[in-house]
Design a protein around this motif. Structure first.
Motif, PDB file in Angstrom:
ATOM      1  N   LEU A 116      39.030  12.085  57.000  1.00 22.68           N
ATOM      2  CA  LEU A 116      38.735  12.661  58.314  1.00 22.68           C
ATOM      3  C   LEU A 116      37.881  11.709  59.129  1.00 22.68           C
ATOM      4  N   ALA A 117      38.054  11.806  60.461  1.00 23.61           N
ATOM      5  CA  ALA A 117      37.222  11.039  61.379  1.00 23.61           C
ATOM      6  C   ALA A 117      35.804  11.590  61.374  1.00 23.61           C
ATOM      7  N   ALA A 118      34.903  10.795  61.951  1.00 23.88           N
ATOM      8  CA  ALA A 118      33.486  11.188  61.940  1.00 23.88           C
ATOM      9  C   ALA A 118      33.275  12.497  62.690  1.00 23.88           C
ATOM     10  N   ALA A 119      33.963  12.662  63.838  1.00 21.33           N
ATOM     11  CA  ALA A 119      33.794  13.890  64.610  1.00 21.33           C
ATOM     12  C   ALA A 119      34.265  15.108  63.821  1.00 21.33           C
ATOM     13  N   ASP A 120      35.379  14.961  63.094  1.00 18.44           N
ATOM     14  CA  ASP A 120      35.867  16.072  62.277  1.00 18.44           C
ATOM     15  C   ASP A 120      34.921  16.374  61.119  1.00 18.44           C
ATOM     16  N   ARG A 121      34.336  15.341  60.552  1.00 20.27           N
ATOM     17  CA  ARG A 121      33.385  15.561  59.454  1.00 20.27           C
ATOM     18  C   ARG A 121      32.170  16.334  59.947  1.00 20.27           C
ATOM     19  N   ARG A 122      31.765  16.105  61.197  1.00 18.18           N
ATOM     20  CA  ARG A 122      30.615  16.836  61.727  1.00 18.18           C
ATOM     21  C   ARG A 122      30.907  18.333  61.774  1.00 18.18           C
ATOM     22  N   VAL A 123      32.122  18.695  62.218  1.00 15.99           N
ATOM     23  CA  VAL A 123      32.499  20.107  62.232  1.00 15.99           C
ATOM     24  C   VAL A 123      32.600  20.641  60.806  1.00 15.99           C
ATOM     25  N   LEU A 124      33.156  19.810  59.917  1.00 15.06           N
ATOM     26  CA  LEU A 124      33.321  20.246  58.531  1.00 15.06           C
ATOM     27  C   LEU A 124      31.971  20.487  57.861  1.00 15.06           C
ATOM     28  N   GLU A 125      30.953  19.751  58.256  1.00 11.46           N
ATOM     29  CA  GLU A 125      29.625  19.974  57.701  1.00 11.46           C
ATOM     30  C   GLU A 125      29.102  21.356  58.096  1.00 11.46           C
ATOM     31  N   ALA A 126      29.382  21.754  59.347  1.00 21.46           N
ATOM     32  CA  ALA A 126      28.986  23.099  59.756  1.00 21.46           C
ATOM     33  C   ALA A 126      29.785  24.159  59.000  1.00 21.46           C
ATOM     34  N   VAL A 127      31.084  23.868  58.780  1.00 17.35           N
ATOM     35  CA  VAL A 127      31.923  24.807  58.040  1.00 17.35           C
ATOM     36  C   VAL A 127      31.433  24.924  56.594  1.00 17.35           C
ATOM     37  N   ALA A 128      30.964  23.819  56.030  1.00 14.99           N
ATOM     38  CA  ALA A 128      30.477  23.859  54.651  1.00 14.99           C
ATOM     39  C   ALA A 128      29.328  24.850  54.504  1.00 14.99           C
ATOM     40  N   GLY A 129      28.489  24.931  55.534  1.00 18.09           N
ATOM     41  CA  GLY A 129      27.425  25.926  55.488  1.00 18.09           C
ATOM     42  C   GLY A 129      27.971  27.339  55.467  1.00 18.09           C
ATOM     43  N   GLN A 130      29.055  27.588  56.239  1.00 17.10           N
ATOM     44  CA  GLN A 130      29.665  28.909  56.225  1.00 17.10           C
ATOM     45  C   GLN A 130      30.349  29.182  54.881  1.00 17.10           C
ATOM     46  N   VAL A 131      30.931  28.146  54.291  1.00 17.05           N
ATOM     47  CA  VAL A 131      31.533  28.310  52.970  1.00 17.05           C
ATOM     48  C   VAL A 131      30.467  28.691  51.945  1.00 17.05           C
ATOM     49  N   LEU A 132      29.320  28.023  52.027  1.00 18.58           N
ATOM     50  CA  LEU A 132      28.223  28.360  51.118  1.00 18.58           C
ATOM     51  C   LEU A 132      27.775  29.800  51.325  1.00 18.58           C
ATOM     52  N   LEU A 133      27.693  30.218  52.608  1.00 17.51           N
ATOM     53  CA  LEU A 133      27.310  31.599  52.894  1.00 17.51           C
ATOM     54  C   LEU A 133      28.340  32.582  52.346  1.00 17.51           C
ATOM     55  N   ALA A 134      29.627  32.260  52.534  1.00 17.45           N
ATOM     56  CA  ALA A 134      30.672  33.146  52.021  1.00 17.45           C
ATOM     57  C   ALA A 134      30.620  33.220  50.501  1.00 17.45           C
ATOM     58  N   LEU A 135      30.378  32.073  49.841  1.00 16.23           N
ATOM     59  CA  LEU A 135      30.293  32.065  48.381  1.00 16.23           C
ATOM     60  C   LEU A 135      29.127  32.919  47.902  1.00 16.23           C
ATOM     61  N   ARG A 136      27.987  32.787  48.581  1.00 11.55           N
ATOM     62  CA  ARG A 136      26.832  33.594  48.181  1.00 11.55           C
ATOM     63  C   ARG A 136      27.083  35.076  48.443  1.00 11.55           C
ATOM     64  N   ASN A 137      27.704  35.388  49.606  1.00  9.56           N
ATOM     65  CA  ASN A 137      27.996  36.792  49.887  1.00  9.56           C
ATOM     66  C   ASN A 137      28.962  37.369  48.860  1.00  9.56           C
ATOM     67  N   GLN A 138      29.951  36.549  48.465  1.00 10.99           N
ATOM     68  CA  GLN A 138      30.915  37.010  47.470  1.00 10.99           C
ATOM     69  C   GLN A 138      30.220  37.314  46.156  1.00 10.99           C
TER      70      GLN A 138
ATOM     71  N   VAL B 168      27.006  38.002  45.749  1.00 11.17           N
ATOM     72  CA  VAL B 168      26.131  39.165  45.922  1.00 11.17           C
ATOM     73  C   VAL B 168      26.937  40.451  45.868  1.00 11.17           C
ATOM     74  N   ALA B 169      28.131  40.434  46.518  1.00 10.71           N
ATOM     75  CA  ALA B 169      28.985  41.630  46.483  1.00 10.71           C
ATOM     76  C   ALA B 169      29.448  41.924  45.065  1.00 10.71           C
ATOM     77  N   ALA B 170      29.813  40.855  44.318  1.00 10.68           N
ATOM     78  CA  ALA B 170      30.247  41.064  42.933  1.00 10.68           C
ATOM     79  C   ALA B 170      29.108  41.619  42.079  1.00 10.68           C
ATOM     80  N   GLU B 171      27.912  41.060  42.273  1.00 13.84           N
ATOM     81  CA  GLU B 171      26.769  41.566  41.516  1.00 13.84           C
ATOM     82  C   GLU B 171      26.454  43.012  41.896  1.00 13.84           C
ATOM     83  N   ALA B 172      26.588  43.318  43.220  1.00 16.58           N
ATOM     84  CA  ALA B 172      26.325  44.694  43.645  1.00 16.58           C
ATOM     85  C   ALA B 172      27.363  45.647  43.062  1.00 16.58           C
ATOM     86  N   ALA B 173      28.652  45.211  43.049  1.00 11.60           N
ATOM     87  CA  ALA B 173      29.694  46.060  42.473  1.00 11.60           C
ATOM     88  C   ALA B 173      29.467  46.257  40.978  1.00 11.60           C
ATOM     89  N   SER B 174      29.092  45.179  40.295  1.00 13.67           N
ATOM     90  CA  SER B 174      28.807  45.300  38.870  1.00 13.67           C
ATOM     91  C   SER B 174      27.635  46.237  38.620  1.00 13.67           C
TER      92      SER B 174
END
Length: 855
Positions: free
Chosen positions: A583-605, A607-613
């Protein structure tokens, strides 16, 4: 307080601050009080704690002392400041020692500083004392140093609000000598104090804390005064270094250099500032700013972000002057020498307008030195540039032809304007290169075909040379404007695209229960990647390749190793990797922001699994507890009856008639039937939960099934059956339907308050409904499917009154046969249970419910 008694001003507070007990705070306060009394000030002593020190007691002689207030607490008497007495006396100055003191329960206020605050509101000046360990912000630091937790604290802001804070200082050696001479504590406490709290290293640290806190207080007071007086000039009262970072590759070098400058300036304050442009279209990558923030923390700098509009130098200097900075550190420009000739740049403008602020220009490997051509590129698209080159060749010739054809009609000035217009058009379309070609070609054609002497490139008049220069300048100016506009439009389009992508990703995270698969799919689609995966660090490297294991993946599993990835973005302990293309540098900058959302989604997932358990575990515990309590109750009752009846029958000392023996035998039989019913319900519930119920559906008549079901129900004589023999048969399993009817009727008899129970049947819309109607308490309010929950009975709050499996098993069997079991209110009061099954020949159900889920 009346308007006549209301003070014209709030009283002034003067605090004597010490680093430890015994430094002389109370002694200094009493000395000041005696000096003011000698000058005629009305001084009284509210409360002073002398600790029996002779010199302190001697200073109290001659001062008016107000009586203390006695408070009884748990059978003991304590003395506290009598605030009412001070307010009634209304002196000009009152002495209140130990402002962090906690008052005895039952006092006017919880803390002594609150008493002082009330006295200040009354217009009375106050002298008080406090040690540095009692300041709220330093409480935990003091605990780490001394190992002693101070329970009595005072808010820093309240102390800072005092008109004067005076440090009472003494060296650690002098304080320990004073302690050893018995001037602070009684002899039996001296050795313990010197060996623990009053160790030299502790006293040095406490002294430094007091000095630093007071220095901050002086700095805050200075800043407050400068703000009130609107002073913008820099006062070099304290060294403060501001370093400007762009987020570029040179920023870390500049920040480290600024940290060394601040260190050499006597550990001066270091402030790191990043200035954002006002248009919001350009800026440093978020990952670069995150690295700079971490580096700023490592070197002891505070990180600030300000919006500077289009005037970055002015924003930097405004920030530096607002912070009262003495030095400003900048990196040298990355622009080329030729570019700096046109525009000196931010550094030169800052130096010119810095005034009394020293400016350091730090060199770095990224400083400009290459050719201008490598650094300047047109933002105009290739298609427009191609069209511009074509127009640069054609349009000057057309304009010249018009001039040649119209010679004698069109004047030379008109030809010049026409060629300038051609240059502007080419510049608007193609940018700088085509515009320069059009200007040069137009100038040469104008000179050769339209300017005397004709058909010659000789420039004989000054005006011709000026015309050519003007055309070139117009071409350059217009092309630069067009290039800048195209660049801004391109940046705006990129920013809009990035915002839309980030909004789409965020919407996926916020609106989906399991967003990670869809989020990875969107990332692959948006960036044209073949596969995307989330790798997380393992605690043991043997768990996955190179210590990383996939947490989620989209597409072919060809990017599950970091070394095989074309794209790798790290966020904390998670890597977002992709394969397919770099990826180009500009695309990597957006992907870095997306990585934060991926981390948030992983943590939410997770937390939801732990809550369901946790919910499943809690539900299991609840059901287990309900089962144990309910089964224990229902088992114990019939077993007790069986044992009592059997014992009576076997007792040789009892003379029983045949009637008595028959009643006892009937009791045993009835209790055994109850146990059988309980065991059957438990087994049926287990079969439903395991999905082992497989109904054998065939045509069955309600009348036949109800007759068989009532034969095994106690109290069946109170049941009236109203079933028309002409009703169509239903598609059901006769054995299961018999159990359903028996359980529902038994429930109605148990909770029908002894009233008769009616069983009716009717056909409706290819289904036949069997209604069991009772006159009991009816359907509890706000009760839906909870009525059919296992281990619950109608109206129960818990399972202590019975197992409550009858309705649960009945609904499970009914749904297994493709029918429904619902509850309704009986008109006039009571509960109606409706068993609905499909007629023979009609579709049983579009989709039969899952018996496992039903159970």
């Amino acid at each position: 307080m009346s308007s006549i008694d209301r003070p014209a001003r709030r009283g002034h507070l003067r605090i004597y601050l010490g680093c430890a007990p015994g430094v002389g705070k109370t002694f200094a306060m009493l000395g000041e009080a005696r000096r003011r009394a000698e000058r005629g000030t009305d001084v009284v002593v509210g409360i002073v704690v002398t600790h029996g020190r002779p010199k302190t007691v001697a200073l109290l002689e001659g001062l008016e002392m107000l009586p203390l207030r006695t408070v009884n607490y748990r059978g003991n008497e304590f003395t506290e400041l009598d605030t009412d007495a001070v307010l009634a006396r209304r002196p000009a100055l009152v002495l209140v020692d130990e402002l962090a003191h906690t008052c005895v329960p039952g006092s006017r206020h919880e803390k002594r500083w609150q008493d002082i605050d009330e006295l200040l509101d009354a217009g009375i000046d106050v002298l008080s004392t406090v040690n540095v360990q009692h300041l709220e912000s330093l409480n935990d630091v003091v605990e780490k140093i001394t190992g002693v937790r101070q329970r009595e604290t005072v808010p820093d802001e309240w102390v800072r609000a005092a008109e004067q804070v005076e440090l009472v200082d003494i060296t650690p050696e002098a304080l320990r000598r004073r302690m050893a001479h018995g001037n602070i504590y009684r002899p039996e406490k001296i050795d313990a104090a010197l060996s623990n709290y009053f160790k030299p290293v502790n006293l040095v640290a406490l002294r430094e804390l007091a000095l630093l806190w007071l220095a901050d207080e002086v700095d805050v007071a200075l800043q407050r005064y400068r703000a009130e007086q609107r002073i913008t000039e820099v006062w070099e009262a304290r060294e403060r270094v501001v370093v400007a970072v762009t987020g570029g590759p040179e920023s870390e070098t500049v920040l480290r250099r600024a940290a060394r400058i601040a260190k050499r300036a006597g550990s001066a304050d270091l402030l790191c500032v990043h200035v954002l442009r006002g248009d919001g279209l350009t800026g440093a990558p978020p990952a670069a700013l995150a690295r700079l923030r971490r580096l700023a923390d490592d070197v002891g700098a505070s990180f600030h972000t300000v919006v500077g509009g289009d005037d970055i130098p002015a924003a930097l200097l405004d920030f530096a002057r607002g912070a009262n900075a003495t030095q400003l550190v900048l990196g040298t420009s990355r622009r080329s020498r030729l570019a700096r000739l046109i525009n000196p740049g931010i550094g030169a403008n800052v130096v010119q307008d810095s005034g009394s602020i020293d400016v350091h220009m730090v060199t770095h490997p990224e400083a400009a030195g290459g050719p201008l051509v490598r650094r300047i590129h047109s933002a105009v698209s290739v298609r427009r540039q191609t069209l511009g080159w074509v127009l640069a060749v054609i349009l000057p010739g057309i304009a010249t032809a018009i001039g040649v054809v119209g010679r004698g009609v069109v004047e030379l000035s008109t030809d010049v304007v026409l060629l300038v217009f051609v240059t502007v058009v080419v510049a608007l379309v193609g940018g700088l290169g085509p515009a320069l070609l059009a200007a040069l070609a137009g100038g040469l054609l104008l000179d050769y075909f339209l300017t005397p002497p004709l058909f010659s490139f000789a420039i004989t008049e000054r005006s011709s040379a000026i015309t050519l220069m003007v055309m070139v300048l117009v071409a350059v100016a217009v092309a630069l404007v067009v290039d800048q506009a195209a660049r801004r439009a391109e940046l705006a389009a990129h920013a809009q695209t990035e915002a839309a992508l980030l909004a789409s990703f965020a919407r996926t995270v916020l609106t989906r229960a399991d967003p990670l698969p869809r989020l990875l799919e969107k990332v692959a689609e948006a960036f044209g990647l073949r596969s995307v995966a989330v790798l997380e660090r393992t605690s043991d490297k043997a768990e996955g390749p190179v210590g990383w294991r996939p947490a989620a993946c989209f597409g072919p599993a060809d990017c599950l190793r970091l070394e095989d990835a074309d794209v790798d973005v790290a966020v904390e302990d998670v890597h977002l990797v992709g394969s397919g293309r770099p990826l180009a540098a500009a695309d990597r900058r957006v992907l870095e922001a997306v990585a934060g959302q991926v981390l948030l989604a992983l943590r939410n997932q997770r937390v939801a699994a732990e809550a369901a358990s946790a919910r499943r575990a809690a539900e299991g515990d609840r059901l287990r507890s309900a089962l144990l309590s309910a089964v224990g109750h229902d088992l114990r009752t019939p077993l007790t009856s069986i044992k009592a009846a059997a014992g009576s029958l076997r007792d040789p000392g009892l003379t029983l008639s045949e009637l008595d023996r028959a009643e006892l035998a009937a009791t045993i039989e009835e209790s055994a039937d109850r146990l059988t019913t309980l065991v059957d319900n438990l087994l049926d519930s287990s079969r439903l939960a395991s999905g082992a119920v497989v109904p054998q559906l065939r045509p069955v008549g309600y009348g036949e099934v109800v007759t068989l079901a009532l034969a095994g129900v106690d109290g069946a004589r109170r049941v009236s059956v109203e079933i028309d023999e002409t009703l169509p048969d239903v598609l059901a399993d006769a054995g299961l339907l018999e159990r359903v009817v028996a359980n529902v009727v038994d429930n109605a008899l148990r909770h029908g308050r002894g009233a008769p129970v009616a069983v009716r049947a009717s056909a409706y819309a290819e289904r036949v409904e069997l209604r069991v109607v009772d006159s009991g308490p009816g359907l509890p309010k706000d009760t839906g499917d909870e009525l059919f929950a296992p281990f619950q009975r109608p109206g129960d709050r818990d399972a202590t009154v019975g197992v409550g499996l009858g309705l649960s098993v009945a609904r499970g069997f009914t749904e297994a046969m493709g029918g429904t079991l619902t509850a309704e209110d009986t008109p006039g009061g009571g509960l109606t249970m409706v068993i609905s099954l499909a007629q023979t020949g009609a579709p049983a159900a579009a989709e039969a419910p899952d018996p496992v889920a039903s159970a």
